[in-house]
Design a protein around this motif. Structure first.
Motif, short mmCIF file in Angstrom:
data_model
loop_
_atom_site.label_atom_id
_atom_site.label_comp_id
_atom_site.label_asym_id
_atom_site.label_seq_id
_atom_site.Cartn_x
_atom_site.Cartn_y
_atom_site.Cartn_z
N PRO A 79 52.28 13.28 -1.69
CA PRO A 79 52.04 14.38 -0.74
C PRO A 79 51.78 13.89 0.67
CG PRO A 79 50.12 14.03 -2.11
CD PRO A 79 51.21 13.17 -2.68
N GLU A 80 52.21 14.71 1.64
CA GLU A 80 51.86 14.45 3.03
C GLU A 80 50.47 15.01 3.27
OE1 GLU A 80 54.71 15.83 5.82
OE2 GLU A 80 56.42 14.85 4.86
N LEU A 81 49.58 14.16 3.76
CA LEU A 81 48.18 14.54 3.91
C LEU A 81 47.76 14.50 5.37
CD1 LEU A 81 46.91 12.55 0.83
CD2 LEU A 81 47.21 15.03 0.99
N PRO A 82 46.68 15.18 5.72
CA PRO A 82 46.25 15.25 7.12
C PRO A 82 45.87 13.89 7.69
CG PRO A 82 45.14 16.91 5.77
CD PRO A 82 45.83 15.98 4.84
N GLU A 83 45.78 13.84 8.99
CA GLU A 83 45.35 12.62 9.66
C GLU A 83 43.94 12.24 9.19
OE1 GLU A 83 44.66 10.95 14.23
OE2 GLU A 83 45.46 12.96 13.88
N GLY A 84 43.73 10.97 8.99
CA GLY A 84 42.45 10.50 8.52
C GLY A 84 42.45 10.14 7.05
N TRP A 85 43.46 10.60 6.31
CA TRP A 85 43.60 10.23 4.91
C TRP A 85 44.40 8.93 4.82
CZ3 TRP A 85 42.91 13.28 0.14
CH2 TRP A 85 42.16 14.44 0.34
N SER A 86 44.15 8.16 3.77
CA SER A 86 44.92 6.94 3.53
C SER A 86 44.90 6.64 2.04
CB SER A 86 44.34 5.76 4.32
OG SER A 86 43.01 5.49 3.90
#
Length: 203
Positions: A79-86
């Motif tokens: 999944p494409e996740l929001p900025e700040g996720w890794s």
């Protein structure tokens, strides 16, 4: 009759050579201590305390999922996740003693909490229970039109479980529901792609 002139206390006399050696020993100890402190301070200065972001890696989950697709027999979710996720790992696990092979990704949220994502098309109830840390089912949570089974574990961890067709996804971690909802929504949105056989299966 008592003596009116008490004998004065005798003061020890240290030979000059002995005094010099004693002073040299004290100076040596002080110099050694100062040298040790200087070395420690230098190491600390050259190696500052790492920040939380230092422990974040930059795993390209989509690329790893693409490599795993032929072996898996389906397209693992990335999944494409929001900025700040890794993601700090992404791997395909071959079948173990339980016969279940699965896609396994570890996500660090923007709030510095952790959620593990496991996906399989050969899941069974025992495998699901193990991935959910044997936590009991405590309800359901509807996310983007999908009903996820909620399991609450001790020590603040919880799991969300979704079965869609042959695919089972288990999310487990100590994150709050907001982060679970983000990962669950991004994952379930890709389930249509997972139903498409890989090139290996379509031959």
């Amino acid at each position: 009759m008592s003596d009116s002139n008490p004998t004065p206390a005798v003061k020890p006399v240290i030979a000059a050579g002995a005094a010099k050696r004693a002073n040299a020993s004290v100076m040596g100890m002080l110099l050694a201590m100062l040298s040790t402190v200087a070395i420690v301070l230098t190491v600390v200065w050259l190696n500052p305390e790492p920040k939380a972001d230092t422990y974040r890696t930059n795993i390209d989950v989509a690329t790893v999922a693409g490599h795993a697709a032929d072996t898996a027999g389906f397209h693992p979710v990335a999944p494409e996740l929001p900025e700040g996720w890794s993601a700090n790992y992404a791997r395909w696990n071959p079948p173990g003693a339980d016969g279940v092979a699965y896609w396994d990704v570890g996500y660090v949220t923007a709030n510095d909490t952790f959620i593990a994502l496991r996906e399989s098309i050969t899941a069974n109830p025992t495998w699901v229970a193990v991935q959910a840390q044997q936590a009991p089912v405590t309800g359901t949570r509807t996310i983007d039109g999908h009903d996820w089974e909620l399991r609450d574990a001790p020590k603040g961890e919880r799991s969300l479980v979704l079965t869609s067709g042959e695919t089972t996804i288990v999310l487990t971690g100590a994150a709050d529901f907001t982060d679970f909802d983000i990962l669950a929504g991004g994952s379930s949105a890709l389930l249509g792609e997972n139903s498409t056989p890989t090139a290996k299966d379509s031959k």
